[in-house]
Design an enzyme around this catalytic site. Structure first.
Site, PDB file in Angstrom:
ATOM      1  N   HIS A  23      25.532  21.011 -33.746  1.00  0.00           N
ATOM      2  CA  HIS A  23      24.384  21.874 -34.026  1.00  0.00           C
ATOM      3  C   HIS A  23      23.690  22.297 -32.730  1.00  0.00           C
ATOM      4  O   HIS A  23      23.433  23.482 -32.500  1.00  0.00           O
ATOM      5  CB  HIS A  23      23.408  21.114 -34.931  1.00  0.00           C
ATOM      6  CG  HIS A  23      22.162  21.858 -35.267  1.00  0.00           C
ATOM      7  ND1 HIS A  23      21.959  22.452 -36.486  1.00  0.00           N
ATOM      8  CD2 HIS A  23      21.033  22.099 -34.551  1.00  0.00           C
ATOM      9  CE1 HIS A  23      20.772  23.034 -36.508  1.00  0.00           C
ATOM     10  NE2 HIS A  23      20.180  22.832 -35.340  1.00  0.00           N
ATOM     11  N   GLU A  24      23.408  21.317 -31.870  1.00  0.00           N
ATOM     12  CA  GLU A  24      22.710  21.619 -30.618  1.00  0.00           C
ATOM     13  C   GLU A  24      23.618  22.359 -29.629  1.00  0.00           C
ATOM     14  O   GLU A  24      23.157  23.232 -28.883  1.00  0.00           O
ATOM     15  CB  GLU A  24      22.185  20.327 -29.986  1.00  0.00           C
ATOM     16  CG  GLU A  24      21.174  19.578 -30.844  1.00  0.00           C
ATOM     17  CD  GLU A  24      19.953  20.417 -31.198  1.00  0.00           C
ATOM     18  OE1 GLU A  24      19.600  21.329 -30.425  1.00  0.00           O
ATOM     19  OE2 GLU A  24      19.360  20.171 -32.266  1.00  0.00           O
ATOM     20  N   HIS A  27      23.478  25.986 -30.386  1.00  0.00           N
ATOM     21  CA  HIS A  27      22.309  26.622 -29.771  1.00  0.00           C
ATOM     22  C   HIS A  27      22.585  26.943 -28.298  1.00  0.00           C
ATOM     23  O   HIS A  27      22.323  28.059 -27.832  1.00  0.00           O
ATOM     24  CB  HIS A  27      21.098  25.696 -29.851  1.00  0.00           C
ATOM     25  CG  HIS A  27      20.502  25.563 -31.214  1.00  0.00           C
ATOM     26  ND1 HIS A  27      20.268  26.633 -32.043  1.00  0.00           N
ATOM     27  CD2 HIS A  27      20.068  24.467 -31.892  1.00  0.00           C
ATOM     28  CE1 HIS A  27      19.726  26.210 -33.174  1.00  0.00           C
ATOM     29  NE2 HIS A  27      19.598  24.892 -33.102  1.00  0.00           N
TER      30      HIS A  27
END
Length: 226
Positions: A23-24, A27
């Site tokens: 998820h990170e 980003h």
């Protein structure tokens, strides 16, 4: 504590150390592609869990099934279009969870078909391992979907607030900045209270239904094999 609950917590740990880093990383990757190298310089363009885990978010993940990683810092001035760049970078996280959840749904369907086949077949006497594997994939998929829905809530510091900012104006930005402390306190209260359970469960069920329909081809292949 029931075996199912222990298994659920185990899946939360898997998500914490495998999915939240994805998820990170999503980003960081999207910000880099949009022109901001800040995540790369800060060592966030990696799948190493140690670079992404946030202590409070990790505790929430284990206890509630909803959590977050250490926010990826970006320099919006490096984006060609500030609001669009922030919104796309924010959306990359929940999208990555939905993609991983879709993979989990495929694995769940295959494992479930194998389990049901073993139950009906006289060739197998111990179906318990397949049962637990099927349950792991189900929880894995559900947690990923739930994590995506949770992060889309338009409350700072969640991704949904940055996506919402694409459609709002500077007045909303100033309001959020002015009352950041109170918003953060309200956010923590919401996470540990049952208020979000019903709406998030509703959204999670809808997304699980959509994923089930998107993977209809897996059901066709399974019927051909089994």
């Amino acid at each position: 504590m029931s075996p199912e609950k222990i298994l659920e917590i185990g899946v939360h740990l898997i998500v914490l150390f495998m999915v939240i880093p994805i998820h990170e990383f999503a980003h960081a990757w999207s910000a880099t592609k949009l022109g901001d190298d800040t995540p790369r310089y800060q060592g966030r363009l990696t799948l190493n869990p140690l670079a992404h885990i946030d202590p409070l978010g990790a505790i929430c993940m284990v206890l509630t099934g909803f959590g977050w990683g250490r926010p990826v810092q970006v320099n919006p001035l490096r984006f060609k279009k500030y609001r669009k760049g922030m919104a796309l970078t924010a959306a990359a996280g929940p999208i990555s969870n939905l993609i991983v959840g879709l993979v989990g749904m495929i694995a769940y369907k295959i494992a479930n078909a194998a389990y049901l086949s073993s139950v009906l077949s006289s060739q197998y006497t111990n179906t318990e391992p397949l049962y637990w594997i099927t349950l792991i994939f189900y929880y894995f998929t559900a947690v990923n979907v739930g994590l995506a829905m949770f992060n889309l809530i338009p409350i700072p510091p969640l991704d949904g607030s940055k996506i919402l900012s694409y459609f709002t104006g500077p007045k909303v930005d100033r309001f959020i900045a002015q009352y950041q402390m109170y918003i953060s306190i309200a956010f923590i209260v919401l996470v540990f209270s049952p208020i979000l359970n019903a709406p998030l469960s509703w959204l999670q069920n809808i997304m699980m239904w959509i994923m089930d329909k998107l993977t209809f081809w897996v059901d066709i292949i399974i019927k051909m094999i089994w």
